[in-house]
Design a protein around this motif. Structure first.
Motif, PDB file in Angstrom:
ATOM      1  N   TYR A 144      29.094 -54.232  50.070  1.00 10.54           N
ATOM      2  CA  TYR A 144      27.977 -53.531  49.425  1.00 10.54           C
ATOM      3  C   TYR A 144      27.816 -53.970  47.971  1.00 10.54           C
ATOM      4  N   VAL A 145      28.914 -53.986  47.225  1.00 11.60           N
ATOM      5  CA  VAL A 145      28.843 -54.325  45.805  1.00 11.60           C
ATOM      6  C   VAL A 145      28.420 -55.777  45.607  1.00 11.60           C
ATOM      7  N   LEU A 146      28.956 -56.691  46.412  1.00 13.00           N
ATOM      8  CA  LEU A 146      28.577 -58.092  46.270  1.00 13.00           C
ATOM      9  C   LEU A 146      27.078 -58.299  46.483  1.00 13.00           C
ATOM     10  N   ILE A 147      26.543 -57.684  47.523  1.00 11.56           N
ATOM     11  CA  ILE A 147      25.126 -57.890  47.856  1.00 11.56           C
ATOM     12  C   ILE A 147      24.205 -57.114  46.928  1.00 11.56           C
ATOM     13  N   ARG A 148      24.516 -55.856  46.689  1.00 11.65           N
ATOM     14  CA  ARG A 148      23.588 -54.996  45.953  1.00 11.65           C
ATOM     15  C   ARG A 148      23.752 -55.066  44.435  1.00 11.65           C
TER      16      ARG A 148
ATOM     17  N   GLY B 139      37.913 -64.511  47.342  1.00  9.74           N
ATOM     18  CA  GLY B 139      39.176 -64.714  48.039  1.00  9.74           C
ATOM     19  C   GLY B 139      39.593 -66.167  47.962  1.00  9.74           C
ATOM     20  N   THR B 140      40.851 -66.440  48.311  1.00  7.21           N
ATOM     21  CA  THR B 140      41.382 -67.808  48.256  1.00  7.21           C
ATOM     22  C   THR B 140      42.273 -68.051  49.477  1.00  7.21           C
ATOM     23  N   LEU B 141      41.738 -67.834  50.660  1.00  6.32           N
ATOM     24  CA  LEU B 141      42.546 -67.895  51.860  1.00  6.32           C
ATOM     25  C   LEU B 141      43.138 -69.277  52.120  1.00  6.32           C
ATOM     26  N   SER B 142      42.476 -70.332  51.666  1.00  8.06           N
ATOM     27  CA  SER B 142      42.988 -71.676  51.915  1.00  8.06           C
ATOM     28  C   SER B 142      44.222 -71.982  51.077  1.00  8.06           C
ATOM     29  N   GLY B 143      44.372 -71.288  49.950  1.00  2.00           N
ATOM     30  CA  GLY B 143      45.494 -71.533  49.067  1.00  2.00           C
ATOM     31  C   GLY B 143      45.379 -72.805  48.251  1.00  2.00           C
ATOM     32  N   THR B 144      44.230 -73.479  48.317  1.00  2.00           N
ATOM     33  CA  THR B 144      44.030 -74.716  47.555  1.00  2.00           C
ATOM     34  C   THR B 144      42.913 -74.505  46.538  1.00  2.00           C
ATOM     35  N   PRO B 145      43.026 -75.140  45.369  1.00  3.26           N
ATOM     36  CA  PRO B 145      42.028 -74.915  44.313  1.00  3.26           C
ATOM     37  C   PRO B 145      40.725 -75.663  44.570  1.00  3.26           C
ATOM     38  N   MET B 146      39.675 -75.178  43.945  1.00  7.24           N
ATOM     39  CA  MET B 146      38.398 -75.876  43.966  1.00  7.24           C
ATOM     40  C   MET B 146      38.437 -77.067  43.005  1.00  7.24           C
TER      41      MET B 146
ATOM     42  N   SER C 271      30.979 -67.388  39.923  1.00 10.01           N
ATOM     43  CA  SER C 271      31.619 -66.214  39.325  1.00 10.01           C
ATOM     44  C   SER C 271      32.688 -65.695  40.283  1.00 10.01           C
ATOM     45  N   GLY C 272      33.646 -64.999  39.717  1.00 11.19           N
ATOM     46  CA  GLY C 272      34.706 -64.403  40.521  1.00 11.19           C
ATOM     47  C   GLY C 272      34.459 -62.920  40.710  1.00 11.19           C
ATOM     48  N   PHE C 273      35.060 -62.373  41.767  1.00 15.37           N
ATOM     49  CA  PHE C 273      34.911 -60.943  42.029  1.00 15.37           C
ATOM     50  C   PHE C 273      36.244 -60.381  42.500  1.00 15.37           C
ATOM     51  N   PHE C 274      36.693 -59.319  41.832  1.00 14.75           N
ATOM     52  CA  PHE C 274      37.894 -58.585  42.222  1.00 14.75           C
ATOM     53  C   PHE C 274      37.535 -57.113  42.205  1.00 14.75           C
ATOM     54  N   LEU C 275      37.537 -56.481  43.367  1.00  7.50           N
ATOM     55  CA  LEU C 275      36.969 -55.146  43.527  1.00  7.50           C
ATOM     56  C   LEU C 275      37.563 -54.136  42.540  1.00  7.50           C
ATOM     57  N   SER C 276      38.874 -54.121  42.380  1.00  7.15           N
ATOM     58  CA  SER C 276      39.496 -53.123  41.512  1.00  7.15           C
ATOM     59  C   SER C 276      38.980 -53.221  40.080  1.00  7.15           C
TER      60      SER C 276
ATOM     61  N   TRP D 222      36.098 -54.538  39.132  1.00  8.88           N
ATOM     62  CA  TRP D 222      34.688 -54.141  39.086  1.00  8.88           C
ATOM     63  C   TRP D 222      34.571 -52.620  39.031  1.00  8.88           C
ATOM     64  N   LEU D 223      35.327 -51.944  39.883  1.00  8.32           N
ATOM     65  CA  LEU D 223      35.273 -50.479  39.924  1.00  8.32           C
ATOM     66  C   LEU D 223      35.692 -49.870  38.594  1.00  8.32           C
ATOM     67  N   ALA D 224      36.710 -50.473  37.960  1.00  7.92           N
ATOM     68  CA  ALA D 224      37.219 -49.928  36.701  1.00  7.92           C
ATOM     69  C   ALA D 224      36.198 -50.002  35.575  1.00  7.92           C
ATOM     70  N   GLN D 225      35.200 -50.858  35.706  1.00  6.20           N
ATOM     71  CA  GLN D 225      34.194 -51.020  34.660  1.00  6.20           C
ATOM     72  C   GLN D 225      32.969 -50.127  34.860  1.00  6.20           C
ATOM     73  N   GLN D 226      32.945 -49.352  35.936  1.00  7.18           N
ATOM     74  CA  GLN D 226      31.766 -48.539  36.245  1.00  7.18           C
ATOM     75  C   GLN D 226      31.938 -47.104  35.757  1.00  7.18           C
ATOM     76  N   SER D 227      30.823 -46.464  35.482  1.00  7.94           N
ATOM     77  CA  SER D 227      30.841 -45.054  35.078  1.00  7.94           C
ATOM     78  C   SER D 227      31.120 -44.174  36.288  1.00  7.94           C
ATOM     79  N   PRO D 228      31.620 -42.955  36.074  1.00  8.05           N
ATOM     80  CA  PRO D 228      31.833 -42.040  37.199  1.00  8.05           C
ATOM     81  C   PRO D 228      30.562 -41.809  38.022  1.00  8.05           C
ATOM     82  N   LEU D 229      29.414 -41.704  37.355  1.00  6.97           N
ATOM     83  CA  LEU D 229      28.163 -41.479  38.067  1.00  6.97           C
ATOM     84  C   LEU D 229      27.818 -42.676  38.951  1.00  6.97           C
ATOM     85  N   LYS D 230      28.041 -43.892  38.417  1.00  6.23           N
ATOM     86  CA  LYS D 230      27.776 -45.100  39.193  1.00  6.23           C
ATOM     87  C   LYS D 230      28.690 -45.171  40.410  1.00  6.23           C
ATOM     88  N   LEU D 231      29.952 -44.852  40.224  1.00  2.00           N
ATOM     89  CA  LEU D 231      30.900 -44.883  41.336  1.00  2.00           C
ATOM     90  C   LEU D 231      30.518 -43.872  42.407  1.00  2.00           C
TER      91      LEU D 231
END
Length: 359
Positions: A159-163, A269-276, A291-296, A298-307
């Motif tokens: 949801y977060v990635l798309i929206r 994610g980095t399932l292959s274990g090899t760098p780009m 860009s990179g995305f790490f859910l935790s 991203w969530l930590a940067q949001q307001s309570p109302l946004k969450l």
């Protein structure tokens, strides 16, 4: 109570031990949950292998000249420390709140069935789990236990990635690797619902028919089709505006070449274990970006109302079946090593769950 614990980072899942530990007591703003089910996610293995810890050692705010930091943090403010073993594993699950600490949010969940976001050091692969009341969401009766156990990580990420991150609009192309995964199928369903188009990249034909049945606009099987040629054909030579990748390595390099003007690749994610290894002008000429995305984080940067709004939206889509995930195997907690092995099989489809209690 029984708990699946790890005492040192390891590449061998057999080092996970089911041990008897004391039943924990909730503190202020916390709830104690009698756990029912918890999935085995790729992110759980990162806590087994030490992937997050070693990655964070490379981040600027954890840098110390001439040495690696024993303590590393997810954030530059150094409030959220990355745990190290010994700890209990498991990133999410579902259960019933049987005790609570002080606070309105905690008390209002008492007796309710909740999905929780957990993770080491007090993970969800145990009979009872302590969770922050802010990371517990009451489940309605129309969401079965096994689906509720998977409420947070994949649905919320999709949801977060798309929206929120890509902000995909109707009619735009989204190119996604590992499309046969639970998250990939969720993105396909979101495309059907919201009107954007999906190009699903898979290694073989194993998931192709299912993806087409779900509504994928195109499927590319990289064992017998050329990725770049197919994306050129499918998009009329324009390339994709958006791409999602959890594999890395050579595939991520190729996905960048498939981006159109002002396109964006998000790495989650980095399932292959090899760098780009991406030539700079592959980004410069189309004005593309990665860009990179790490859910935790991203969530930590949001307001309570946004969450709150985000969790409500994910819950509604879950009730509509958009994030439905097939469960292929369920193991008792005592067989956690077998469960991890089953979840780690290459090319597997469907989720592996742990059954944590009888009721």
């Amino acid at each position: 109570m029984k708990s699946a614990r790890l005492h040192a980072f390891t590449q061998n899942p057999a080092d996970i031990r089911v041990e008897d530990i004391a039943v924990p007591e909730p503190g202020p703003g916390q709830v104690r949950v009698r756990m029912l089910f918890s999935p085995v996610n790729p992110s759980d293995l990162n806590f087994v292998h030490g992937t997050y810890h070693s990655a964070l050692q490379r981040i600027i705010w954890n840098y110390t000249p001439g040495q690696k930091q024993a303590e590393v943090y997810y954030d530059p403010a150094r409030r959220n420390k990355c745990p190290v073993p010994p700890y209990s594993l498991g990133g999410e699950g579902v259960g019933v709140v049987e005790a609570c600490g002080s606070g309105f949010l905690a008390r209002r969940l008492l007796g309710k069935r909740v999905a929780i976001a957990g993770g080491p050091p007090a993970g969800c692969w145990q009979e009872y789990c302590i969770a922050d009341a802010k990371k517990a969401v009451a489940m309605t009766d129309d969401i079965p236990d096994q689906q509720a156990a998977m409420f947070f990580i994949n649905p919320l990420t999709a949801y977060v990635l798309i929206r929120e991150v890509l902000r995909v609009r109707k009619g735009q192309w989204v190119l996604l690797s590992a499309a046969g995964s639970a998250l990939g199928k969720s993105v396909v369903r979101m495309g059907q619902r919201d009107g954007f188009k999906t190009i699903c990249v898979v290694r073989s034909s194993t998931n192709s028919d299912e993806l087409r049945a779900l509504g994928a606009d195109a499927v590319i099987e990289t064992d017998k089709q050329d990725l770049l040629a197919e994306v050129f054909r499918i998009t009329g030579g324009q390339g994709a505006r958006h791409a999602l990748d959890c594999i890395g390595g050579k595939l991520a390099d190729d996905l960048v070449q498939c981006l159109g003007l002002d396109g964006q690749l998000v790495v989650y994610g980095t399932l292959s274990g090899t760098p780009m290894q991406i030539p700079g002008r592959d980004l410069m000429m189309p004005v593309a970006r990665i860009s990179g995305f790490f859910l935790s984080n991203w969530l930590a940067q949001q307001s309570p109302l946004k969450l709150l709004g985000t969790l409500r939206a994910v819950k509604q889509l879950t009730r509509q079946g958009v994030f439905h995930t097939e469960v292929t195997e369920v193991f008792p907690l005592e067989q956690v090593v077998d469960a991890v092995a089953a979840a780690s099989k290459p090319g597997r489809t469907g989720k592996v769950l742990l059954r944590l209690s009888a009721g």
